[in-house]
Design a protein around this motif. Structure first.
Motif, mmCIF file in Angstrom:
data_model
loop_
_atom_site.group_PDB
_atom_site.id
_atom_site.type_symbol
_atom_site.label_atom_id
_atom_site.label_comp_id
_atom_site.label_asym_id
_atom_site.label_seq_id
_atom_site.Cartn_x
_atom_site.Cartn_y
_atom_site.Cartn_z
ATOM 1 N N LYS A 29 -31.062 37.002 0.856
ATOM 2 C CA LYS A 29 -31.161 36.939 2.316
ATOM 3 C C LYS A 29 -30.993 35.518 2.825
ATOM 4 O O LYS A 29 -31.666 34.600 2.373
ATOM 5 C CB LYS A 29 -32.539 37.468 2.721
ATOM 6 N N PRO A 32 -31.302 32.731 5.992
ATOM 7 C CA PRO A 32 -32.358 32.601 7.006
ATOM 8 C C PRO A 32 -32.006 33.302 8.316
ATOM 9 O O PRO A 32 -30.822 33.435 8.656
ATOM 10 C CB PRO A 32 -32.470 31.094 7.209
ATOM 11 N N ILE A 33 -33.036 33.730 8.996
ATOM 12 C CA ILE A 33 -32.820 34.382 10.286
ATOM 13 C C ILE A 33 -33.610 33.655 11.374
ATOM 14 O O ILE A 33 -34.547 32.909 11.068
ATOM 15 C CB ILE A 33 -33.233 35.865 10.257
ATOM 16 N N THR A 34 -33.223 33.882 12.606
ATOM 17 C CA THR A 34 -33.937 33.303 13.737
ATOM 18 C C THR A 34 -34.854 34.373 14.306
ATOM 19 O O THR A 34 -34.394 35.460 14.634
ATOM 20 C CB THR A 34 -32.922 32.866 14.821
ATOM 21 N N THR A 35 -36.150 34.046 14.370
ATOM 22 C CA THR A 35 -37.073 34.972 15.029
ATOM 23 C C THR A 35 -37.171 34.526 16.481
ATOM 24 O O THR A 35 -37.638 33.402 16.736
ATOM 25 C CB THR A 35 -38.477 34.917 14.372
ATOM 26 N N ASN A 74 -39.560 38.228 7.527
ATOM 27 C CA ASN A 74 -39.905 37.759 6.179
ATOM 28 C C ASN A 74 -41.239 38.304 5.734
ATOM 29 O O ASN A 74 -41.382 38.807 4.623
ATOM 30 C CB ASN A 74 -39.983 36.237 6.155
ATOM 31 N N HIS A 128 -35.553 26.980 3.760
ATOM 32 C CA HIS A 128 -35.435 26.481 5.136
ATOM 33 C C HIS A 128 -35.076 27.614 6.099
ATOM 34 O O HIS A 128 -34.799 28.748 5.679
ATOM 35 C CB HIS A 128 -34.380 25.375 5.192
ATOM 36 N N GLY A 129 -35.063 27.274 7.381
ATOM 37 C CA GLY A 129 -34.747 28.254 8.415
ATOM 38 C C GLY A 129 -33.277 28.254 8.786
ATOM 39 O O GLY A 129 -32.426 27.718 8.048
ATOM 40 N N SER A 130 -32.973 28.803 9.944
ATOM 41 C CA SER A 130 -31.583 29.048 10.328
ATOM 42 C C SER A 130 -30.916 27.853 11.009
ATOM 43 O O SER A 130 -29.747 27.938 11.386
ATOM 44 C CB SER A 130 -31.525 30.257 11.251
ATOM 45 N N ALA A 131 -31.673 26.759 11.163
ATOM 46 C CA ALA A 131 -31.150 25.502 11.733
ATOM 47 C C ALA A 131 -30.093 25.750 12.814
ATOM 48 O O ALA A 131 -28.940 25.313 12.648
ATOM 49 C CB ALA A 131 -30.600 24.616 10.599
ATOM 50 N N ARG A 150 -27.289 23.333 13.912
ATOM 51 C CA ARG A 150 -26.221 22.945 12.971
ATOM 52 C C ARG A 150 -25.224 24.082 12.754
ATOM 53 O O ARG A 150 -24.285 23.935 11.960
ATOM 54 C CB ARG A 150 -26.817 22.567 11.618
ATOM 55 N N ASN A 169 -26.029 22.440 4.339
ATOM 56 C CA ASN A 169 -26.082 22.367 2.883
ATOM 57 C C ASN A 169 -26.402 23.768 2.338
ATOM 58 O O ASN A 169 -27.449 24.323 2.644
ATOM 59 C CB ASN A 169 -27.196 21.381 2.504
ATOM 60 N N TYR A 223 -24.337 16.297 4.880
ATOM 61 C CA TYR A 223 -24.916 15.245 5.731
ATOM 62 C C TYR A 223 -26.414 15.017 5.504
ATOM 63 O O TYR A 223 -26.904 13.899 5.596
ATOM 64 C CB TYR A 223 -24.668 15.574 7.214
#
Ligand code: NAD
Length: 478
Positions: free
Chosen positions: A67, A69-72, A82, A261-264, A267, A274, A313
């Motif tokens: 999976k 990452p997703i945005t809640t 999650n 990490h999350g869905s940033a 970016r 990355n 980056y």
């Protein structure tokens, strides 16, 4: 060929998933991919769980879930997918390796190589919260013996499989003697079954300080949910970057793999992210499904790429990096390195790795449970505990008497301090006059009396002894 479910998620999710899949397929992963949609679009379409019922069927059928990452979405009563996934599927063990890649990725801790094993289903994450009075809200912390046994045994079995030397447990059982106390005592019990592995326990505060200061002192760490959640992010960050770490969520039937990490979102769509965190999740997945040789090829090629100074980056530094690349170019560089080994960083061998098979939890003989009293929690706006005590003594019924009143846990009657700050949330402890209560009716009568005396009882909590030992904490200052 292993069938797996994937979800590309939100924000940078689709880009890092595409990169990850491209790398592992190029390395020879024998996987048959079934894609589902989860996350923001599903939430915003009105499904507060963030996942459609038929997607659960897919996940449960395939059992292995990779999976992104997703945005809640903020507000609106959306539930974290999650947390729901971990609990629905019984994914009790969250495994997060954090290793520094010195000197290629900047870190103050060049020798760090730890694995945090976090309990994943219980603790404060039961999400059982109540507002009880004007001034006080409550979150219930649930710790179970099966939960502790499963996670602690997992930690020791993991250490044994991986040839690691020590398992450290963090709790706060000097304060939470029942909940964290259970976790600690199960750790002591189970550690005895692994005489070849060193074990130690630290109170979480000093333990966390040591972890942040000298992580090289640690090896495998096991801890309850909340501490593990916080410290695994700290550990990933001090190892180099949260963007580099993957995570496995392991259950008896199913398993889910992800980046930590999350869905940033800022970016997203710019070919900047990355993909290493999700790639590390995928490496753990490949090990879990027995494709250890492929996992090894991917991991070593990834180490070589990092070592070559080909960096996205987030980890790019003029002194240590050579080429700044985007997500796609990073993936291509890893693919080009497949079959190669790192030179300075330690190459990995995963030959002994595969899914751990643990014995099923065996329920112990039930303890002798005796009812010895009850705590009545009441909403009261007065300021003088003596006055409350007079009221509470009026509701006493046969066989039970008021023993103590606390406010936010600290004893305020009898013999409280004037200086103690008082809220509108009181616990009135009634104890059996003659050792134990043989008749639960006593509690019902006490409640009826409290109603007739206009006492606003917001909750009751029975006091039990188990095999002659208190199953409740004393009041602070008692
Ligand atoms: P985040 O992890 O998405 O981002 C934090 C910072 O780290 C950002 O500055 C970002 O630029 C950087 N970063 C993270 N991953 C990176 C990567 N792979 N490459 C380069 N840089 C990276 O945390 P956030 O901003 O607090 O959360 C954003 C959203 O993600 C929220 O909606 C949150 O709920 C969600 N989230 C999801 C998961 C998950 O699905 N497992 C986990 C955490 C957060």
């Amino acid at each position: 060929m292993t069938k797996i479910t994937i979800a590309k998620g939100d924000g940078i999710g689709p880009e890092i998933m595409d990169a990850t899949l491209k790398i592992i397929l190029s390395a020879g992963a024998k996987i048959d991919i079934e894609e589902i949609k989860v996350g923001e679009t599903v939430y915003l379409a009105g499904n507060t769980a963030g996942i459609a019922p038929e997607s659960w069927d897919t996940i449960r059928r395939n059992k292995i879930f990779l999976k992104a990452p997703i945005t809640t979405p903020q507000g609106g009563g959306y539930k974290s997918l999650n947390v729901t996934t971990r609990k629905f599927l019984g994914l009790y063990a969250n495994v997060r390796p954090c290793m520094s890649l010195h000197p290629f990725v900047n870190t103050k801790h060049p020798d760090m190589d730890i694995v945090i094993i976090r309990e994943n289903e219980e603790d404060l994450y039961a999400g059982i919260e109540h507002r009880q009075t004007d001034e006080v809200v409550q979150c219930l912390k649930l710790i179970s013996r099966p939960g502790c046994e499963k996670i602690v045994r997992y930690a020791f079995e993991y250490a044994k499989q991986q040839g690691r030397k020590k398992v450290t447990c963090f709790t706060k059982d000097n304060i939470m003697k029942q909940t964290d106390g259970l976790f600690h005592s199960v750790f002591d019990e189970i550690s005895k079954q692994y005489p070849d592995i060193e074990n130690e326990h630290w109170i979480i505060d000093i333990g966390a300080a040591k972890l942040a200061d000298t992580p090289e002192l640690f090896d495998v760490l096991v801890m309850p949910n909340l501490y593990g959640d916080v410290l695994s992010d700290v550990a990933a960050q001090i190892a180099g970057s949260v963007g580099l770490a993957g995570s496995a969520n392991i259950g008896e039937e199913c398993a889910m793999f992800e980046a930590i990490h999350g869905s940033a979102p800022r970016r997203a769509g710019q070919n900047l992210a990355n993909p290493s965190g999700l790639l590390q999740g995928a490496v753990m997945m490949l090990n879990h499904i027995g494709q250890t040789k492929v996992a090894e090829r991917v991991h070593n090629a990834w180490l070589k790429t990092i070592e070559d100074g080909t960096h996205t980056y987030d980890i790019f530094r003029d002194q240590t990096s050579r080429l700044k690349v985007g997500t796609k170019e990073f993936a291509l560089a890893v693919i080009e390195n497949l079959g190669k080994k790192p030179r300075a960083l330690k190459e990995v061998s995963f030959s002994g790795n595969s899914a751990l098979v643990l014995p099923k939890y065996q329920r112990q003989a039930r303890a002798v449970k005796e009812l010895v009293g009850v705590d009545l929690f009441v909403d009261w706006v007065g300021k003088d505990p003596d006055e409350l005590a007079i009221t509470m003594k009026r509701i006493e019924v046969d066989g039970i008497e008021l023993a103590m009143i606390t406010n936010r846990g600290i004893k305020v009657w009898p013999n409280g301090f004037e200086e103690t700050f008082l809220t509108d949330h009181w616990r009135c402890r009634f104890k059996a006059k003659y050792g134990k209560l043989t008749d639960k009716e006593v509690i019902a009568r006490l409640l009826t009396r409290s109603i007739s005396e206009n006492v606003d009882t917001i909750k009751t909590e029975n006091l039990y002894m188990f095999d002659g030992k208190d199953g409740f904490s004393m009041g602070q200052g008692q």
